[in-house]
Design an enzyme around this catalytic site. Structure first.
Site, short mmCIF file in Angstrom:
data_model
loop_
_atom_site.label_atom_id
_atom_site.label_comp_id
_atom_site.label_asym_id
_atom_site.label_seq_id
_atom_site.Cartn_x
_atom_site.Cartn_y
_atom_site.Cartn_z
N HIS A 1 1.92 4.52 3.46
CA HIS A 1 1.00 3.38 3.30
C HIS A 1 0.48 3.34 1.85
CE1 HIS A 1 -2.14 0.56 4.88
NE2 HIS A 1 -2.74 0.96 3.77
N GLU A 2 0.03 4.46 1.36
CA GLU A 2 -0.54 4.49 0.01
C GLU A 2 0.55 4.27 -1.05
OE1 GLU A 2 -3.55 4.18 0.06
OE2 GLU A 2 -4.02 4.99 2.04
N GLU B 1 -3.30 -5.00 2.04
CA GLU B 1 -3.38 -4.15 3.23
C GLU B 1 -2.34 -4.52 4.30
OE1 GLU B 1 -4.60 -1.51 3.06
OE2 GLU B 1 -6.13 -1.66 1.52
N HIS C 1 1.24 0.69 -1.62
CA HIS C 1 0.27 -0.02 -2.45
C HIS C 1 0.66 -0.05 -3.92
CE1 HIS C 1 -2.79 -1.32 0.24
NE2 HIS C 1 -3.10 -0.12 0.68
#
Ligand SMILES: [Zn+2]
Length: 840
Positions: free
Chosen positions: A497-498, A520, A501
């Site tokens: 997830h990170e 997000e 980003h």
């Protein structure tokens, strides 16, 4: 133009006056359409005893888009450099956001205006240790707004975002005094003061517009200029949200100094950084992703259009490691006994809000032996079509910087250099769980999206009071210690997830912060995709896991929609006005300071479901090919929702026939509260997926076990052996959630449940559901599990406090008070506020 400027300045501070501090909107005050920061040079001393960061920041500006009509000096600059800002609907009428805010005219108390008139005091020594701090913080002279006009209503006012900072002095920097700088000036003849001023601004203009391949030279001269002597103090005043600077008799941004130096200090209570101790009880400080971002760390231009580069020198005691958003992995230099200096820089312009710093006694975690499984190029090459490789050679759409997308060596780099830092006591767990996941997840991301936008990565395990499971910033990812429990599943998905980003959220940013779904939603969607690739799952297995995940998220969304304010459920709260700013560039982020919103996931979830639904419609192969094109086109830029949707539908025209249109998507998904209609149709299918059916079977078994156990409890008999299936962590979450819906589970069932799945050894998502079960059924012997969770998994514990209070059970409430008392002091401010509201 002067009139406009003036009314903007007034509007600006009217905004300060009228903002209700109790309201949850976040103002962005900087007048970026007049002046646009291009580079920051920070030079800071970090003192852990006083919990103060002190030093200087030098800002290099270009006149903004609104000064186009202006005179000669800044003209070229405006046209070439500020295209970015001009794109923001410059032609449309600007509705000043002030009108949206309920007018509270008599609120004068918190705008203390303290203009330090030039020449009024001259106590500064040569080191710049000026002591007019009391003026800056507004103690000595507290004049009201009229003073702006009294002091010269014609003057241009530079407004920076700033909060909880003591500003000590502001001055113009004499960049012309730097040896060798002459080469940046076209005409080196200086006769009068006016020309000298123009010369300085011309130097800054030449410096900030140097071609990308001269970035080293640019950094060098930024450093030299930042060290140049001052040439005149500037007038300044601070408000609740801003720092206002002017120079007597300068009325146009093009004549305002383009390089200014600000001496300032942070305050220990400032909300941009947290001073705390790590898990080994050693002091540390870090930016915690506050809603006010970095404006209590340094004065800046917060609106995302102010994309800038930065370089930072930090001096602190030698026991500390300084990690930061910087493309170099800094080696500290010893200045004197016990004092180290760390220097970081970036060459890719980004919003100031993405700057991150973490200083502590971190230990670098290293692999014992080099057996890391780094994949080869060939393994993933099939995911790339030939067309993608050609794209790499195309040019970029952003302002010029040394971009990795244009560098073939960078583009083919599957895994970027990375390091892991953690407090001493978590070193082994990081080595065990995290270390080998990083290259796997990084190469999975590369296989999906292509070029890594950033050249390196540090991953830090942050202190236990960090309020979420992770946070991504340029070159650095924060992970909560909560991801280090259980197996690798939670850690891997969160890391994915990170990492996502880096593309969505950082390389491609939201132009309007209220559209946070862009970062997000994408990160949540891509986390599944990356994780499946990282695990090298066969296609069917990956699909099954993703369907299970979809069901879990669907349940969460349904709950959240039922239990939150409708207004907070809209992904594009500004609707068709999204991305609009006032004439000066200010705007207000609706609900930007709302404490409840911080704990909501609706933006993650609805965004995720939209992207997933599009993928299904379009077909995965086509969809990912499009995503890579999208990244290629928009990296290094800011976008609005419609940029994505228009490009998608243009790229795949045959889909329009199926009723997909930008307007429909916006109406169904982005501009309305509640569950999007198209999603209601899709949600039926997930129940049928194999992994979900498997869980349902187990739930049935548990319910039977429970019924039998209840009957037997009267006449003791030996327990039947029931064969339970082994479940994946996400399946366990679903199992426990399903069992939470059962009215009664007897003690023996709970005991058996715990033993069967070793629940106390599972990841924090699973343990969270377990704790809920313990609370619901008042399973007192396991209250220790709750206590442990509330202390060690603070990022997830807030909801559990509510559960403990809602039963009105004395023992449970006592437990809540006890845990809160133990953690309150170091707890994240927003979390503490929400918990306190539940408890008292
Ligand atoms: Zn590029």
């Amino acid at each position: 133009m002067t009139e406009n400027l003036q009314s903007c300045c007034l509007a600006n501070w009217k905004m300060e006056m009228e903002l209700d501090p109790a309201k949850d909107d976040l103002p962005l005050m900087a007048n970026t359409r007049h002046m646009l920061v291009k580079h920051y040079v920070l030079d800071l001393d970090v003192d852990f005893k006083s919990q103060v960061i002190e030093g200087t920041i030098v800002l290099f500006f270009e006149p903004g888009s609104r000064c186009k009509k202006g005179g000669s000096a800044g003209e070229g600059a405006c046209l070439s450099q500020s295209d970015e800002t001009c794109k923001i609907r410059a032609s449309e009428p600007c509705h000043s956001p002030v009108t949206n805010v309920s007018a509270r005219s008599s609120k004068t108390g918190y705008n203390d205006f303290a203009v330090c008139a030039k020449g009024e005091k001259d106590t500064s020594d040569k080191n710049g240790n000026h002591s007019n701090g009391e003026q800056a913080s507004g103690i000595s002279s507290s004049k009201n707004c009229c003073d702006i006009e009294n002091h010269g209503s014609e003057d241009f006012l530079l407004v920076l975002d700033c909060c909880d900072l003591s500003v000590l002095k502001v001055e113009e920097v004499d960049v012309a005094a730097v040896p060798g700088i002459e080469k940046f000036t076209r005409s080196a003849k200086l006769t009068d003061a006016e020309e000298l001023r123009n010369l300085r601004n011309q130097i800054v203009h030449e410096l900030v517009t140097l071609p990308a391949d001269r970035w080293r030279e640019q950094l060098y001269y930024y450093t030299r200029c930042s060290q140049a002597p001052g040439c005149g103090e500037l007038l300044f005043s601070t408000g609740t949200w801003s720092l206002m600077i002017r120079k007597a008799e300068v009325q146009a941004p093009r004549d305002f100094p383009h390089a200014i130096r600000i001496w300032y200090k942070t305050k220990p209570e400032g909300r941009s950084v947290t001073w705390t101790t790590d898990q080994s009880s050693r002091p540390c400080v870090y930016t915690m992703g506050s809603p006010i971002n970095n404006r209590a760390l340094f004065p800046c231009q917060e609106p995302p259009v102010a994309m800038s580069t930065w370089q930072t020198t930090v001096r602190t005691a030698s026991c500390f490691v300084v990690l930061m958003s910087g493309e170099n992995s800094a080696e500290p230099a010893q200045l004197q006994e016990g004092l180290l200096s760390w220097y970081y820089y970036v060459t890719m312009p980004m919003p100031a809000s993405t700057f991150t710093i973490a200083i502590g006694c971190w230990t670098e975690v290293k692999q014992e032996s080099h057996t890391a499984d780094v994949r080869t190029n060939n393994e993933f090459s099939s995911l790339f079509s030939r067309a993608d490789l050609r794209l790499i050679e195309g040019s970029c759409g952003h302002v010029a910087y040394p971009c990795r997308f244009q560098n073939p060596a960078a583009s083919s780099q599957l895994v970027i250099p990375h390091r892991v830092f953690a407090p001493w006591c978590l070193k082994d767990r990081c080595a065990e769980i995290l270390l080998e996941l990083i290259p796997q997840c990084l190469s999975a991301a590369h296989a999906t999206l292509g070029t890594h936008p950033f050249s390196r990565l540090d991953v830090l395990i942050v202190p236990s009071n960090f309020s979420s499971l992770g946070m991504a910033s340029p070159h650095i990812i924060f992970l909560s210690q909560s991801v280090l429990t259980g197996g690798s599943h939670l850690c891997g998905t969160r890391l994915c997830h990170e990492i996502a980003h880096a593309w969505f959220g950082l390389a491609i940013g939201a132009r309007d912060w209220t559209e946070e779904w862009i970062s997000e939603g994408f990160a949540t969607y891509l986390e599944d995709v990356f994780w499946a690739v990282a695990q090298q799952l066969p296609h069917d297995e990956a699909r099954e896991q993703q369907e299970l995940k979809a069901l879990l998220r669907w349940r969460r969304l349904r709950d959240e929609v039922q239990n939150s304010e409708e207004e907070l459920q809209v992904l594009r709260p500004n609707k068709e006005n999204t991305g609009e700013v006032s004439e000066s560039g200010t705007c207000i982020i609706k609900h930007g300071l709302n404490a409840e919103k911080i704990f909501m996931q609706v933006h993650y979830l609805k965004g995720y479901f939209l992207l997933q639904s599009l993928a299904k419609r379009i077909g995965e192969a086509t969809y990912f090919e499009f995503l890579r094109k999208f990244v290629q086109k928009f990296h290094g830029q800011l976008i609005l929702s419609q940029d994505f949707l228009y490009m998608l539908l243009e790229d795949i025209p045959e889909q329009k026939g199926y009723g997909l249109s930008v307007e429909n998507i916006i109406r169904a998904w982005l501009d309305t509260s509640g569950i999007p209609k198209p999603l209601l149709e899709e949600c039926q299918t997930w129940d049928q997926c194999r992994l979900v059916r498997q869980v349902n079977d187990e739930v049935t078994k548990w319910i039977q076990v429970n019924q039998r156990a209840r009957k037997r409890s009267k006449r003791k008999r030996r327990q039947d052996e029931v064969a339970f299936q082994k479940l994946l962590p996400d399946q366990l979450v679903l199992l426990l959630e399903s069992l939470l819906e059962e009215k009664t589970l007897c003690l023996r069932t709970l005991q058996c449940l715990e033993k069967t799945y070793h629940l106390d050894e599972q990841d924090s998502e699973v343990r969270h559901r377990w704790c809920e079960l313990v609370v619901k059924h008042k399973y007192t012997t396991r209250y220790a599990d709750i206590e442990k969770f509330l202390k060690e998994d603070q990022a997830m514990g807030v909801y559990l406090y509510g559960e403990l209070m809602v039963n009105e059970d004395a023992k449970q409430q006592e437990l809540a008070y006890k845990c809160f008392a133990a953690t309150q002091k170091q707890m994240d401010v927003s979390s503490a506020k929400v918990v306190a509201e539940m408890l008292f």
